[in-house]
Design an enzyme around this catalytic site. Sequence first.
Site, short mmCIF file in Angstrom:
data_model
loop_
_atom_site.label_atom_id
_atom_site.label_comp_id
_atom_site.label_asym_id
_atom_site.label_seq_id
_atom_site.Cartn_x
_atom_site.Cartn_y
_atom_site.Cartn_z
N LYS A 1 0.58 0.38 0.36
CA LYS A 1 1.77 1.34 1.18
C LYS A 1 1.96 2.32 -0.08
O LYS A 1 1.96 2.05 -0.72
CB LYS A 1 2.89 0.26 1.18
CG LYS A 1 4.07 0.94 1.75
CD LYS A 1 4.81 0.25 1.88
CE LYS A 1 6.32 0.52 3.10
NZ LYS A 1 7.08 -0.22 3.41
N SER B 1 8.18 -0.87 7.60
CA SER B 1 8.23 0.67 7.33
C SER B 1 6.59 0.49 7.24
O SER B 1 6.18 1.50 6.58
CB SER B 1 8.99 1.11 6.57
OG SER B 1 8.65 0.44 5.18
N SER C 1 10.15 -5.28 6.54
CA SER C 1 9.52 -3.89 6.88
C SER C 1 7.88 -4.70 6.63
O SER C 1 6.68 -3.72 7.07
CB SER C 1 9.53 -3.27 5.48
OG SER C 1 10.73 -2.11 6.02
#
Length: 435
Positions: free
Chosen positions: A65, A141, A165
């Site tokens: 990420k 997210s 997330s």
Amino acid sequence: MSQSNTPARDHLEQILSRLDARRDNEKAYVRLYAESARIEADAADRRRQIGATLGPLDGKIVSIKDLFDVAGEPTLAGSIIKRTAAVPKQDAVVVKRLRAAGAVIVGKTHMTEFAFTAVGLNPHYPVPGNATDESLIPGGSSSGAAVSAAEGTCDIAIGSDTGGSVRIPAALNGLVGFKPTARRVPLDGAFPLAPSLDSIGPLAHTVSDCALTDAVLAGEPATALAPRPVAGLRIGVPRGQLLAERSAEIAAAFSASLDRLTAAGAVLVDCTIDDLIDRLREATAIGSIAGLEASRLHADWLSDQDAPVDVRVSSTLRRRMLTPQTALDALLETRAGLVGDMDARLSAYDLIVLPTTPIAAVPIVSVEADEAEYDRVEGLLLRNCQVANQFDLTAITLPMPGQTRPAGLMLVGRNGMDKTLLAVAASVEALLRDN
């Protein structure tokens, strides 16, 4: 973790070829590490040729990420205002551990700005469409993380989970997603959202892959997972607000999943945690813990009304900055007490089970321009998942079978019960796959 006979370099080149073909319309990755990944893949293949290995992740293609530090480049965390930020001199701890385990890091994946929202939209970048249907939201997210793993442009994706997330996008894209107990995996070198709630976890196609990756991230030996049978386990089903507003399809799939657990010998027991959730909701009337802690972390740009930040993020954080620190301190103290109360409540069960989200992915167009619908969808996506973060638990989502659009079954365990939860999840995974 299954071992493919395909050399790591060949597998990598197949992935890079796919990504190169869409380089003018890339939505899952924000940055690729093609050359360093080739070097890592070649090294893994050389080890394999001589019968050496660095462990079960050796040669596996991994995405990370866009909030993990990689030495020599700014960590953007889904934002454009971080492009001129100080450049880290070393990799995040989890990135170091992945490299030491032989993982081939192919690139950084898109995310919502500062990991703050759960739908998957970021105004600075194109939306990574859901891997099953690009017209649908990916969830956030860790949006690009889920899409990259689900579409096969990596074997395993690494995300972060502050209110769901990892688990939300995993569920919406048909993946397994694991949220470890907070603080079990070091956060050093990971751009924070809310330090009290943040955790780092994997998204993959199997529980085994998640378990082995989690061990590497936590600095533990990565050994084969031994599934724990569900027969005789006492599993709580929180009847109440967490089962409200489910889509008809998810309600049916959840009921069918419970039937499979019962048929396998699990003892399902209704349990009540609504009172604890309500008490935390009362305490967070001043603002969510994530919003309040994030407002302190982002104080440097919040005074700039023209800062180019997603208005969904900036408007919330500016409001939360007005809350006195003493009120936040009192909230965290209240939360600590409720964490203890929840642990005591759950001590009567081996784990609890919920739908990961009460709805499946919705069309991107339905939330892009309609703020009321965006808020409704985000609230539903967060509702069940955030309980594990708020009450300091561990949780995993598994794909439920027979869905038109992917949806997840979430198993939740007490603080520190990560290994047990993963072992049970491996058995539940097999039950859900048997048709």
